[in-house]
Design a protein around this motif. Structure first.
Motif, PDB file in Angstrom:
ATOM      1  N   SER A  68       0.721  -1.163  -0.068  1.00 10.36           N
ATOM      2  CA  SER A  68       0.083   0.052   0.043  1.00 10.36           C
ATOM      3  C   SER A  68       0.859   1.246  -0.288  1.00 10.36           C
ATOM      4  O   SER A  68       0.236   2.410  -0.108  1.00 10.36           O
ATOM      5  N   ASN A 201       5.526   8.417   9.240  1.00 12.74           N
ATOM      6  CA  ASN A 201       4.404   7.756   8.136  1.00 12.74           C
ATOM      7  C   ASN A 201       4.384   6.448   7.783  1.00 12.74           C
ATOM      8  O   ASN A 201       3.308   5.840   7.661  1.00 12.74           O
ATOM      9  N   GLN A 205       0.647   4.191   7.916  1.00 16.75           N
ATOM     10  CA  GLN A 205       0.138   3.417   6.848  1.00 16.75           C
ATOM     11  C   GLN A 205      -0.029   2.116   7.273  1.00 16.75           C
ATOM     12  O   GLN A 205      -0.964   1.451   6.780  1.00 16.75           O
ATOM     13  N   ASP A 209      -3.410  -0.276   7.400  1.00 15.21           N
ATOM     14  CA  ASP A 209      -3.507  -1.239   6.420  1.00 15.21           C
ATOM     15  C   ASP A 209      -3.838  -2.596   7.292  1.00 15.21           C
ATOM     16  O   ASP A 209      -4.854  -3.211   6.696  1.00 15.21           O
ATOM     17  N   ASP A 267      -2.796  10.847   6.975  1.00 10.99           N
ATOM     18  CA  ASP A 267      -2.885   9.541   7.428  1.00 10.99           C
ATOM     19  C   ASP A 267      -3.109   9.444   8.923  1.00 10.99           C
ATOM     20  O   ASP A 267      -3.665   8.335   9.068  1.00 10.99           O
TER      21      ASP A 267
END
Length: 377
Positions: A68, A201, A205, A209, A267
Protein backbone atom coordinates in the motif's frame (compact mmCIF):
# COMPACT_ATOMS: atom_id res chain seq x y z
CA UNK A 1 34.52 -4.86 -16.15
CA UNK A 2 35.85 -7.70 -14.01
CA UNK A 3 39.43 -7.62 -12.85
CA UNK A 4 42.07 -9.91 -11.45
CA UNK A 5 42.81 -10.60 -7.80
CA UNK A 6 43.74 -7.81 -5.44
CA UNK A 7 47.41 -6.81 -5.53
CA UNK A 8 47.67 -7.63 -1.84
CA UNK A 9 46.96 -11.29 -2.68
CA UNK A 10 50.39 -11.81 -4.30
CA UNK A 11 52.12 -14.89 -2.84
CA UNK A 12 55.31 -14.17 -0.89
CA UNK A 13 58.35 -14.81 -3.06
CA UNK A 14 56.31 -14.93 -6.27
CA UNK A 15 57.57 -12.93 -9.25
CA UNK A 16 54.13 -12.94 -10.92
CA UNK A 17 52.38 -9.66 -10.23
CA UNK A 18 48.62 -9.88 -10.91
CA UNK A 19 47.23 -7.32 -13.32
CA UNK A 20 45.14 -4.76 -11.43
CA UNK A 21 41.64 -3.96 -12.72
CA UNK A 22 41.26 -0.99 -15.09
CA UNK A 23 41.02 2.35 -13.32
CA UNK A 24 37.68 4.19 -13.47
CA UNK A 25 37.17 7.87 -12.82
CA UNK A 26 34.43 7.01 -10.32
CA UNK A 27 32.42 4.17 -8.85
CA UNK A 28 28.98 4.52 -7.26
CA UNK A 29 27.75 2.01 -4.67
CA UNK A 30 23.96 1.88 -4.77
CA UNK A 31 21.71 2.61 -7.75
CA UNK A 32 18.81 4.23 -5.91
CA UNK A 33 17.77 7.81 -6.53
CA UNK A 34 20.96 9.31 -5.10
CA UNK A 35 23.25 6.99 -7.02
CA UNK A 36 21.38 7.50 -10.30
CA UNK A 37 21.49 11.28 -9.88
CA UNK A 38 25.26 11.06 -9.34
CA UNK A 39 25.50 8.92 -12.46
CA UNK A 40 23.64 11.58 -14.42
CA UNK A 41 26.21 14.24 -13.50
CA UNK A 42 29.17 11.92 -14.06
CA UNK A 43 27.76 11.11 -17.52
CA UNK A 44 27.45 14.81 -18.31
CA UNK A 45 31.07 15.33 -17.24
CA UNK A 46 32.30 12.56 -19.56
CA UNK A 47 33.69 10.48 -16.69
CA UNK A 48 34.23 6.72 -16.82
CA UNK A 49 32.18 5.07 -14.08
CA UNK A 50 29.90 2.21 -13.03
CA UNK A 51 27.07 1.88 -10.54
CA UNK A 52 26.97 -1.29 -8.43
CA UNK A 53 23.68 -2.36 -6.89
CA UNK A 54 22.95 -5.38 -4.71
CA UNK A 55 19.41 -5.75 -6.00
CA UNK A 56 18.15 -7.86 -8.91
CA UNK A 57 16.57 -4.82 -10.62
CA UNK A 58 16.80 -1.06 -10.55
CA UNK A 59 14.23 0.24 -8.08
CA UNK A 60 14.09 -3.06 -6.18
CA UNK A 61 14.30 -1.28 -2.82
CA UNK A 62 11.00 0.42 -3.71
CA UNK A 63 9.17 -2.50 -5.31
CA UNK A 64 10.04 -4.76 -2.34
CA UNK A 65 8.25 -2.56 0.20
CA UNK A 66 4.70 -2.92 1.51
CA UNK A 67 1.94 -3.10 -1.07
CA UNK A 68 0.00 0.00 0.00
CA UNK A 69 3.00 2.35 0.06
CA UNK A 70 2.77 5.59 -1.85
CA UNK A 71 5.32 8.38 -2.08
CA UNK A 72 4.88 11.12 0.49
CA UNK A 73 5.53 13.74 -2.21
CA UNK A 74 3.65 14.36 -5.48
CA UNK A 75 5.17 13.45 -8.83
CA UNK A 76 5.84 17.06 -9.81
CA UNK A 77 8.22 17.55 -6.90
CA UNK A 78 9.83 14.09 -6.96
CA UNK A 79 11.84 14.10 -10.16
CA UNK A 80 15.55 13.46 -10.63
CA UNK A 81 17.72 15.83 -12.70
CA UNK A 82 16.99 15.89 -16.40
CA UNK A 83 13.79 13.84 -16.40
CA UNK A 84 10.38 14.52 -14.86
CA UNK A 85 7.82 11.89 -13.95
CA UNK A 86 5.45 10.80 -16.72
CA UNK A 87 1.70 11.06 -16.20
CA UNK A 88 -0.33 13.26 -13.88
CA UNK A 89 2.12 15.52 -11.99
CA UNK A 90 -0.30 15.94 -9.05
CA UNK A 91 -0.56 12.25 -8.21
CA UNK A 92 1.27 10.52 -5.36
CA UNK A 93 2.99 7.61 -7.13
CA UNK A 94 2.83 4.04 -5.87
CA UNK A 95 5.97 2.20 -4.78
CA UNK A 96 5.89 0.21 -8.04
CA UNK A 97 5.57 3.47 -9.94
CA UNK A 98 8.67 4.74 -8.15
CA UNK A 99 10.58 1.60 -9.12
CA UNK A 100 9.49 1.97 -12.74
CA UNK A 101 10.50 5.63 -12.80
CA UNK A 102 14.02 4.83 -11.54
CA UNK A 103 14.43 1.99 -14.04
CA UNK A 104 13.26 4.26 -16.85
CA UNK A 105 15.62 7.00 -15.70
CA UNK A 106 18.64 4.69 -15.82
CA UNK A 107 17.64 3.41 -19.25
CA UNK A 108 17.00 6.90 -20.65
CA UNK A 109 20.45 8.16 -19.73
CA UNK A 110 22.10 4.79 -20.43
CA UNK A 111 23.69 4.66 -17.01
CA UNK A 112 26.10 1.73 -16.56
CA UNK A 113 24.34 -0.12 -13.71
CA UNK A 114 25.56 -3.59 -12.73
CA UNK A 115 22.96 -5.56 -10.76
CA UNK A 116 23.34 -8.37 -8.20
CA UNK A 117 26.63 -6.81 -7.15
CA UNK A 118 26.60 -6.56 -3.36
CA UNK A 119 29.76 -4.75 -2.34
CA UNK A 120 31.76 -6.59 0.29
CA UNK A 121 34.87 -4.40 0.48
CA UNK A 122 35.99 -0.86 -0.21
CA UNK A 123 39.65 -0.28 0.58
CA UNK A 124 42.54 1.87 -0.49
CA UNK A 125 44.66 0.40 -3.28
CA UNK A 126 48.29 -0.32 -2.55
CA UNK A 127 50.50 2.74 -2.73
CA UNK A 128 51.89 3.09 -6.22
CA UNK A 129 49.39 0.70 -7.80
CA UNK A 130 47.71 3.55 -9.69
CA UNK A 131 50.05 6.54 -9.60
CA UNK A 132 50.07 9.42 -9.13
CA UNK A 133 46.95 9.84 -6.96
CA UNK A 134 45.00 7.73 -4.48
CA UNK A 135 42.75 4.97 -5.79
CA UNK A 136 40.33 2.49 -4.27
CA UNK A 137 39.61 -1.19 -4.82
CA UNK A 138 36.01 -2.36 -4.58
CA UNK A 139 35.03 -6.03 -4.37
CA UNK A 140 31.60 -7.63 -4.66
CA UNK A 141 30.08 -10.88 -3.45
CA UNK A 142 29.81 -11.95 -7.09
CA UNK A 143 33.62 -12.01 -7.34
CA UNK A 144 34.00 -8.79 -9.31
CA UNK A 145 36.76 -6.31 -8.56
CA UNK A 146 36.91 -2.67 -9.58
CA UNK A 147 39.34 0.19 -9.15
CA UNK A 148 38.40 3.87 -9.13
CA UNK A 149 39.85 7.24 -8.26
CA UNK A 150 36.59 8.26 -6.63
CA UNK A 151 33.94 6.31 -4.71
CA UNK A 152 30.43 7.55 -3.95
CA UNK A 153 28.63 5.54 -1.26
CA UNK A 154 24.90 5.97 -1.87
CA UNK A 155 23.43 2.96 -0.11
CA UNK A 156 21.11 5.30 1.81
CA UNK A 157 20.05 5.43 5.46
CA UNK A 158 17.63 2.46 5.36
CA UNK A 159 19.85 -0.57 5.89
CA UNK A 160 19.60 -2.33 9.26
CA UNK A 161 16.29 -2.24 11.23
CA UNK A 162 16.65 -0.34 14.50
CA UNK A 163 14.55 -2.57 16.77
CA UNK A 164 14.63 -1.50 20.46
CA UNK A 165 16.53 -3.73 22.86
CA UNK A 166 13.41 -4.41 24.97
CA UNK A 167 11.96 -6.44 22.09
CA UNK A 168 14.07 -9.36 23.34
CA UNK A 169 11.75 -9.69 26.34
CA UNK A 170 8.85 -10.82 24.14
CA UNK A 171 8.09 -14.54 23.95
CA UNK A 172 8.54 -16.55 20.77
CA UNK A 173 4.75 -16.73 20.39
CA UNK A 174 4.74 -13.07 19.27
CA UNK A 175 5.74 -12.77 15.60
CA UNK A 176 8.11 -9.82 15.22
CA UNK A 177 8.59 -8.19 11.84
CA UNK A 178 10.62 -5.08 10.93
CA UNK A 179 8.75 -2.75 8.58
CA UNK A 180 11.41 -3.49 5.96
CA UNK A 181 9.97 -7.01 5.69
CA UNK A 182 6.28 -6.13 5.94
CA UNK A 183 4.33 -6.46 2.67
CA UNK A 184 0.66 -7.07 3.51
CA UNK A 185 -1.64 -8.00 6.46
CA UNK A 186 -1.76 -11.69 5.51
CA UNK A 187 1.86 -12.04 6.64
CA UNK A 188 0.83 -11.71 10.27
CA UNK A 189 -0.61 -14.80 12.01
CA UNK A 190 -4.16 -15.14 13.32
CA UNK A 191 -6.80 -12.44 13.58
CA UNK A 192 -6.16 -11.28 17.14
CA UNK A 193 -4.35 -8.24 18.55
CA UNK A 194 -1.27 -6.87 16.77
CA UNK A 195 0.85 -3.79 17.38
CA UNK A 196 2.70 -1.34 15.18
CA UNK A 197 5.54 0.57 16.84
CA UNK A 198 6.79 3.83 15.37
CA UNK A 199 6.11 7.54 15.02
CA UNK A 200 6.63 8.00 11.30
CA UNK A 201 4.50 7.91 8.19
CA UNK A 202 5.26 4.26 7.50
CA UNK A 203 3.96 3.29 10.95
CA UNK A 204 0.69 5.11 10.31
CA UNK A 205 0.21 3.57 6.87
CA UNK A 206 1.00 0.03 8.04
CA UNK A 207 -1.28 0.40 11.07
CA UNK A 208 -4.16 1.54 8.85
CA UNK A 209 -3.41 -1.31 6.44
CA UNK A 210 -3.81 -3.79 9.32
CA UNK A 211 -6.81 -2.04 10.87
CA UNK A 212 -8.67 -2.29 7.55
CA UNK A 213 -8.82 -6.08 8.08
CA UNK A 214 -10.90 -5.58 11.24
CA UNK A 215 -8.43 -7.07 13.72
CA UNK A 216 -7.46 -5.11 16.89
CA UNK A 217 -4.45 -2.89 16.20
CA UNK A 218 -2.46 -1.11 18.91
CA UNK A 219 -0.23 1.71 17.70
CA UNK A 220 2.74 2.79 19.82
CA UNK A 221 2.89 6.29 18.36
CA UNK A 222 4.31 9.36 20.09
CA UNK A 223 1.41 11.79 19.89
CA UNK A 224 3.76 14.74 20.37
CA UNK A 225 4.93 14.11 16.80
CA UNK A 226 3.94 17.12 14.66
CA UNK A 227 1.54 16.53 11.77
CA UNK A 228 1.31 18.54 8.56
CA UNK A 229 -1.06 18.43 5.59
CA UNK A 230 0.27 16.76 2.46
CA UNK A 231 -1.18 18.58 -0.52
CA UNK A 232 -0.15 20.68 -3.50
CA UNK A 233 -0.32 23.93 -1.54
CA UNK A 234 2.00 22.64 1.19
CA UNK A 235 4.58 21.40 -1.32
CA UNK A 236 4.38 24.64 -3.29
CA UNK A 237 5.00 26.63 -0.08
CA UNK A 238 7.91 24.41 0.92
CA UNK A 239 9.50 24.84 -2.50
CA UNK A 240 8.87 28.60 -2.67
CA UNK A 241 10.17 29.28 0.84
CA UNK A 242 13.18 27.00 0.38
CA UNK A 243 12.73 25.49 3.85
CA UNK A 244 13.57 21.98 2.63
CA UNK A 245 16.83 23.24 1.14
CA UNK A 246 18.15 25.11 4.20
CA UNK A 247 21.67 23.72 4.81
CA UNK A 248 22.20 21.91 8.08
CA UNK A 249 25.32 23.94 8.94
CA UNK A 250 23.33 27.21 9.16
CA UNK A 251 21.57 28.43 12.30
CA UNK A 252 18.12 27.80 10.83
CA UNK A 253 19.26 24.42 9.53
CA UNK A 254 20.47 23.35 12.96
CA UNK A 255 17.13 24.38 14.45
CA UNK A 256 15.14 22.46 11.84
CA UNK A 257 17.36 19.40 12.28
CA UNK A 258 16.58 19.29 16.00
CA UNK A 259 12.85 19.30 15.32
CA UNK A 260 11.06 15.92 15.10
CA UNK A 261 10.07 14.81 11.62
CA UNK A 262 6.38 15.53 10.97
CA UNK A 263 3.89 12.95 9.76
CA UNK A 264 1.12 13.38 7.21
CA UNK A 265 -1.94 14.66 9.05
CA UNK A 266 -4.28 12.87 6.63
CA UNK A 267 -2.68 9.50 7.42
CA UNK A 268 -3.05 10.14 11.15
CA UNK A 269 -6.69 11.18 10.73
CA UNK A 270 -7.43 8.09 8.63
CA UNK A 271 -5.99 5.80 11.31
CA UNK A 272 -8.03 7.49 14.02
CA UNK A 273 -11.23 6.69 12.10
CA UNK A 274 -10.76 2.95 12.68
CA UNK A 275 -12.64 1.97 15.84
CA UNK A 276 -10.42 -1.12 16.15
CA UNK A 277 -7.18 0.94 16.19
CA UNK A 278 -5.96 2.32 19.52
CA UNK A 279 -3.02 4.68 20.04
CA UNK A 280 -1.15 3.70 23.22
CA UNK A 281 1.61 6.33 23.20
CA UNK A 282 5.32 5.83 22.84
CA UNK A 283 6.43 2.26 23.66
CA UNK A 284 8.46 1.97 26.86
CA UNK A 285 8.78 -1.77 27.44
CA UNK A 286 7.82 -5.26 26.35
CA UNK A 287 6.44 -7.71 28.88
CA UNK A 288 7.36 -11.43 28.93
CA UNK A 289 3.70 -12.35 28.70
CA UNK A 290 3.65 -10.92 25.17
CA UNK A 291 2.26 -7.47 25.86
CA UNK A 292 3.63 -4.06 24.94
CA UNK A 293 3.66 -1.20 27.42
CA UNK A 294 2.96 2.28 26.04
CA UNK A 295 2.92 5.56 27.92
CA UNK A 296 -0.88 5.76 27.69
CA UNK A 297 -1.92 2.12 27.80
CA UNK A 298 -0.70 -1.47 27.72
CA UNK A 299 -1.76 -3.89 25.01
CA UNK A 300 -3.35 -7.28 25.57
CA UNK A 301 -1.27 -10.34 24.68
CA UNK A 302 -0.21 -9.81 21.07
CA UNK A 303 0.03 -12.17 18.13
CA UNK A 304 2.49 -9.98 16.19
CA UNK A 305 4.38 -6.69 16.20
CA UNK A 306 5.60 -4.63 13.24
CA UNK A 307 8.60 -2.51 14.20
CA UNK A 308 8.51 0.72 12.18
CA UNK A 309 11.20 2.21 14.38
CA UNK A 310 13.67 3.32 11.75
CA UNK A 311 17.02 2.04 10.65
CA UNK A 312 20.67 2.41 11.45
CA UNK A 313 23.42 2.48 8.83
CA UNK A 314 25.57 -0.55 8.12
CA UNK A 315 28.97 0.06 6.56
CA UNK A 316 30.99 -2.98 7.58
CA UNK A 317 32.18 -3.30 3.99
CA UNK A 318 33.96 0.07 4.04
CA UNK A 319 37.54 -0.27 5.27
CA UNK A 320 38.40 3.42 5.37
CA UNK A 321 38.71 5.87 8.31
CA UNK A 322 35.57 7.85 7.43
CA UNK A 323 33.35 7.11 10.45
CA UNK A 324 32.94 8.62 13.88
CA UNK A 325 33.19 6.74 17.18
CA UNK A 326 29.55 5.60 16.89
CA UNK A 327 30.09 4.21 13.38
CA UNK A 328 28.22 7.04 11.64
CA UNK A 329 29.58 8.56 8.42
CA UNK A 330 31.90 11.47 9.18
CA UNK A 331 31.44 13.97 6.38
CA UNK A 332 31.05 17.63 5.49
CA UNK A 333 28.04 17.95 3.21
CA UNK A 334 28.83 14.48 1.87
CA UNK A 335 32.59 14.85 1.47
CA UNK A 336 34.84 12.73 3.70
CA UNK A 337 38.45 13.05 4.82
CA UNK A 338 39.46 10.25 2.44
CA UNK A 339 40.47 11.83 -0.88
CA UNK A 340 37.84 11.12 -3.51
CA UNK A 341 35.30 9.38 -1.21
CA UNK A 342 31.84 10.81 -0.56
CA UNK A 343 28.39 9.87 0.74
CA UNK A 344 25.03 10.60 -0.86
CA UNK A 345 21.40 9.93 0.07
CA UNK A 346 21.74 10.27 3.85
CA UNK A 347 19.18 12.00 6.05
CA UNK A 348 20.28 15.60 6.43
CA UNK A 349 23.44 15.05 4.38
CA UNK A 350 23.08 18.75 3.62
CA UNK A 351 19.42 19.65 4.22
CA UNK A 352 16.00 18.16 4.96
CA UNK A 353 15.53 17.25 1.30
CA UNK A 354 18.75 15.19 1.12
CA UNK A 355 17.02 11.82 1.65
CA UNK A 356 14.02 12.76 -0.52
CA UNK A 357 13.71 12.04 -4.23
CA UNK A 358 13.79 15.66 -5.30
CA UNK A 359 16.78 16.37 -3.06
CA UNK A 360 18.97 13.74 -4.70
CA UNK A 361 19.79 15.97 -7.67
CA UNK A 362 21.13 19.07 -5.89
CA UNK A 363 23.28 17.01 -3.52
CA UNK A 364 24.61 14.86 -6.37
CA UNK A 365 25.46 17.89 -8.51
CA UNK A 366 27.46 19.49 -5.69
CA UNK A 367 29.23 16.30 -4.57
CA UNK A 368 30.16 15.18 -8.10
CA UNK A 369 31.51 18.65 -8.92
CA UNK A 370 33.62 18.63 -5.74
CA UNK A 371 34.98 15.15 -6.44
CA UNK A 372 35.90 15.91 -10.05
CA UNK A 373 37.57 19.15 -8.95
CA UNK A 374 40.05 17.07 -6.97
CA UNK A 375 42.28 16.31 -9.91
CA UNK A 376 45.19 13.94 -9.67
CA UNK A 377 48.00 15.60 -7.79
Amino acid sequence: MSGGPCLAARRPGSMNFPTPPPLLDALIIGAGQAGLAAGYYLRRAGATFVLLDAGPAIGHSWSARYDSLRLFSPAWTSGLPGRSWPGNPLRYPTKDGAAAYLAGYAAHFRLPVLLNQRVTSVAAALAGAYPPAAAYLVRTAAGQEFAARRVIISTGPYQTPNVPAFAAALPATVRQLPSQQYRRPAQLPGDGPVAVVGSGNSALQIAADLAATGRPVFVAFDEKTPALPNNTLMWALLRLTGLLAVPRHTGLGRYLHRRPEPVVSGDLARLRRFANAQLIGRADAALPAGRLQGRRATTPVLEAIVWATGYRPSYEFVHLPIFDAAGRPAHERGMTAAPGVAFLGLDWLDSRRSALLHGAGPDARRVVAALLARREQ
